[in-house]
Design a protein around this motif. Sequence first.
Motif, PDB file in Angstrom:
ATOM      1  N   TYR A 159     -22.527  45.676  31.928  1.00  0.00           N
ATOM      2  CA  TYR A 159     -21.766  45.787  32.320  1.00  0.00           C
ATOM      3  C   TYR A 159     -21.562  44.971  33.183  1.00  0.00           C
ATOM      4  CZ  TYR A 159     -19.035  49.537  32.998  1.00  0.00           C
ATOM      5  OH  TYR A 159     -18.293  51.027  33.868  1.00  0.00           O
ATOM      6  N   ALA A 160     -20.315  43.880  33.317  1.00  0.00           N
ATOM      7  CA  ALA A 160     -19.567  43.915  34.579  1.00  0.00           C
ATOM      8  C   ALA A 160     -18.207  43.603  33.781  1.00  0.00           C
ATOM      9  CB  ALA A 160     -19.643  42.267  34.901  1.00  0.00           C
ATOM     10  N   LEU A 161     -16.536  43.401  34.933  1.00  0.00           N
ATOM     11  CA  LEU A 161     -15.639  43.555  34.834  1.00  0.00           C
ATOM     12  C   LEU A 161     -15.201  41.764  35.530  1.00  0.00           C
ATOM     13  CD1 LEU A 161     -14.543  47.118  37.254  1.00  0.00           C
ATOM     14  CD2 LEU A 161     -14.434  46.381  33.971  1.00  0.00           C
ATOM     15  N   ARG A 162     -14.381  41.237  34.257  1.00  0.00           N
ATOM     16  CA  ARG A 162     -13.981  40.497  34.275  1.00  0.00           C
ATOM     17  C   ARG A 162     -12.225  40.222  34.199  1.00  0.00           C
ATOM     18  NH1 ARG A 162     -17.654  35.787  33.452  1.00  0.00           N
ATOM     19  NH2 ARG A 162     -19.527  36.450  33.055  1.00  0.00           N
ATOM     20  N   LEU A 163     -11.873  39.265  35.676  1.00  0.00           N
ATOM     21  CA  LEU A 163     -10.727  39.337  35.526  1.00  0.00           C
ATOM     22  C   LEU A 163     -10.215  38.182  33.863  1.00  0.00           C
ATOM     23  CD1 LEU A 163      -8.122  40.053  37.736  1.00  0.00           C
ATOM     24  CD2 LEU A 163      -8.695  36.917  38.276  1.00  0.00           C
ATOM     25  N   ARG A 164      -8.882  38.508  33.686  1.00  0.00           N
ATOM     26  CA  ARG A 164      -8.234  38.251  32.501  1.00  0.00           C
ATOM     27  C   ARG A 164      -7.814  37.010  33.243  1.00  0.00           C
ATOM     28  NH1 ARG A 164      -8.580  41.127  27.477  1.00  0.00           N
ATOM     29  NH2 ARG A 164      -8.800  42.943  27.407  1.00  0.00           N
ATOM     30  N   MET A 165      -8.590  35.759  33.989  1.00  0.00           N
ATOM     31  CA  MET A 165      -7.978  34.736  34.294  1.00  0.00           C
ATOM     32  C   MET A 165      -6.541  34.141  33.252  1.00  0.00           C
ATOM     33  SD  MET A 165      -7.753  32.589  37.227  1.00  0.00           S
ATOM     34  CE  MET A 165      -9.023  32.950  37.897  1.00  0.00           C
ATOM     35  N   ASP A 166      -6.082  33.641  32.297  1.00  0.00           N
ATOM     36  CA  ASP A 166      -4.744  33.424  31.760  1.00  0.00           C
ATOM     37  C   ASP A 166      -3.735  34.515  32.622  1.00  0.00           C
ATOM     38  OD1 ASP A 166      -6.117  31.286  31.095  1.00  0.00           O
ATOM     39  OD2 ASP A 166      -6.206  31.334  29.161  1.00  0.00           O
ATOM     40  N   ARG A 167      -4.110  35.991  32.281  1.00  0.00           N
ATOM     41  CA  ARG A 167      -3.529  36.264  32.276  1.00  0.00           C
ATOM     42  C   ARG A 167      -2.631  36.673  33.500  1.00  0.00           C
ATOM     43  NH1 ARG A 167      -4.155  42.244  29.392  1.00  0.00           N
ATOM     44  NH2 ARG A 167      -3.590  40.490  27.917  1.00  0.00           N
ATOM     45  N   ALA A 168      -3.819  36.697  34.824  1.00  0.00           N
ATOM     46  CA  ALA A 168      -3.811  36.910  36.167  1.00  0.00           C
ATOM     47  C   ALA A 168      -2.747  35.994  36.488  1.00  0.00           C
ATOM     48  CB  ALA A 168      -4.489  37.309  36.510  1.00  0.00           C
ATOM     49  N   ALA A 169      -3.001  34.561  35.666  1.00  0.00           N
ATOM     50  CA  ALA A 169      -2.502  33.401  36.513  1.00  0.00           C
ATOM     51  C   ALA A 169      -1.257  33.640  36.474  1.00  0.00           C
ATOM     52  CB  ALA A 169      -3.297  32.187  35.927  1.00  0.00           C
ATOM     53  N   ALA A 170      -1.094  33.946  35.411  1.00  0.00           N
ATOM     54  CA  ALA A 170       0.499  33.511  34.962  1.00  0.00           C
ATOM     55  C   ALA A 170       1.372  34.457  35.002  1.00  0.00           C
ATOM     56  CB  ALA A 170       1.040  33.933  33.356  1.00  0.00           C
ATOM     57  N   MET A 171       1.249  36.047  35.725  1.00  0.00           N
ATOM     58  CA  MET A 171       1.465  37.024  36.608  1.00  0.00           C
ATOM     59  C   MET A 171       1.866  37.066  37.926  1.00  0.00           C
ATOM     60  SD  MET A 171       0.192  40.951  37.663  1.00  0.00           S
ATOM     61  CE  MET A 171      -0.018  41.025  35.655  1.00  0.00           C
ATOM     62  N   ALA A 172       0.541  35.952  38.540  1.00  0.00           N
ATOM     63  CA  ALA A 172       0.566  35.561  39.784  1.00  0.00           C
ATOM     64  C   ALA A 172       1.942  33.941  40.228  1.00  0.00           C
ATOM     65  CB  ALA A 172      -0.266  35.332  41.037  1.00  0.00           C
ATOM     66  N   GLY A 173       1.660  33.061  38.327  1.00  0.00           N
ATOM     67  CA  GLY A 173       2.771  32.108  39.358  1.00  0.00           C
ATOM     68  C   GLY A 173       2.304  30.867  40.418  1.00  0.00           C
ATOM     69  N   ARG A 174       3.470  30.308  40.577  1.00  0.00           N
ATOM     70  CA  ARG A 174       2.731  29.219  42.035  1.00  0.00           C
ATOM     71  C   ARG A 174       1.644  30.227  42.911  1.00  0.00           C
ATOM     72  NH1 ARG A 174       5.905  25.776  45.965  1.00  0.00           N
ATOM     73  NH2 ARG A 174       4.756  23.676  46.608  1.00  0.00           N
ATOM     74  N   LEU A 175       0.689  29.331  43.085  1.00  0.00           N
ATOM     75  CA  LEU A 175      -0.414  29.089  44.133  1.00  0.00           C
ATOM     76  C   LEU A 175      -0.507  28.504  45.551  1.00  0.00           C
ATOM     77  CD1 LEU A 175      -2.968  31.301  41.721  1.00  0.00           C
ATOM     78  CD2 LEU A 175      -1.117  32.500  44.215  1.00  0.00           C
ATOM     79  N   ARG A 176      -0.523  29.173  46.494  1.00  0.00           N
ATOM     80  CA  ARG A 176      -0.899  27.595  47.272  1.00  0.00           C
ATOM     81  C   ARG A 176      -1.421  28.105  48.503  1.00  0.00           C
ATOM     82  NH1 ARG A 176       3.783  24.793  50.323  1.00  0.00           N
ATOM     83  NH2 ARG A 176       5.474  26.814  51.040  1.00  0.00           N
ATOM     84  N   TYR A 177      -2.178  27.483  49.239  1.00  0.00           N
ATOM     85  CA  TYR A 177      -2.513  27.608  50.700  1.00  0.00           C
ATOM     86  C   TYR A 177      -2.397  26.791  51.771  1.00  0.00           C
ATOM     87  CZ  TYR A 177      -7.067  25.326  49.167  1.00  0.00           C
ATOM     88  OH  TYR A 177      -7.876  23.942  49.267  1.00  0.00           O
ATOM     89  N   HIS A 178      -2.592  27.066  52.974  1.00  0.00           N
ATOM     90  CA  HIS A 178      -2.550  26.075  53.860  1.00  0.00           C
ATOM     91  C   HIS A 178      -4.459  25.749  54.526  1.00  0.00           C
ATOM     92  CE1 HIS A 178      -2.247  23.641  57.915  1.00  0.00           C
ATOM     93  NE2 HIS A 178      -0.700  23.485  57.641  1.00  0.00           N
ATOM     94  N   GLU A 179      -4.721  24.866  54.466  1.00  0.00           N
ATOM     95  CA  GLU A 179      -5.976  23.975  54.959  1.00  0.00           C
ATOM     96  C   GLU A 179      -5.810  22.905  56.130  1.00  0.00           C
ATOM     97  OE1 GLU A 179      -9.601  22.715  55.386  1.00  0.00           O
ATOM     98  OE2 GLU A 179      -8.665  24.606  53.373  1.00  0.00           O
TER      99      GLU A 179
END
Length: 281
Positions: free
Chosen positions: A141-161
């Motif tokens: 098996y693989a361990l997968r990230l629950r993306m919708d839940r994780a994204a909601a928990m993290a909130g707004r995301l950004r990075y400097h390019e």
Amino acid sequence: MSIVTRFAPSPTGYLHLGHAASAMAGHDLARGAGGRFLLRLEDIDAGRCRPGFAEAILEDLAWLGLAWDGAVRVQSAHFAEYRAALARLEAMGLLYRCFCTRAAIAAALGAPHGAESAYPGTCRGLDPALADARAAQGEPYALRLRMDRAAAMAGRLRYHEAAEGWVEADPRPHGDVVLARKDVPASYHLCVCHDDAAQEVTHVTRGEDLRAATDVHVLLQALLGWPHPAYAHHPLIRDAAGRRLAKRDRAATLRDLRDAGATPAQIREMVSCRIGDLASL
């Protein structure tokens, strides 16, 4: 802030011009600012990595005149740390076991075998007790990230390019990414974020083929409380047919070029001519 950069190749083959571009960009950025340039070997895939390639990486970098600071970090020596990070995500309710094969996923998506696409979520709703039982019986098996839940928990995301400023990040199109497998106990996404934090990397220089992955990386950094480095994704170096250089395509290596008489100065000129001024990254 003291600048810390890193070059993090996988010892699955010899270095080519694309690797030289990333290494030189990171080295020049750090040295130009009086900072530190680190070397990391991303050897988590034991099936493909070879000690001989690791030794060759050190030799090629020395030939190019790129000196790194401190000891080389070897990822395979740090699996306990990656397991601890996975345990934190699991305690947050963000991981689940996935028993799907790559072929099954491709079939579910109606995509060619091996095609890259977001996981359709086949195992996301699997009963935890049943998943435990299947794992106990030795089913891979693989361990997968629950993306919708994780994204909601993290909130707004950004990075400097570099040269662009702040960029909004949205990891959700990547779907439930794999963070570990039975044969590879931690994924690239998890290891690279963990190690950048552990090594206090402030600036990441790498090819534009990895830019899309940055959305996932800033998500993991936010979830696990790790700092966000700045990023500089340089253009890829391509062959005469316009294809990106890749080990699997037997792209000319730095060793090939050296054997043909090229000097480190000529390698730098080749790289700068194809991707622009390294100092501007």
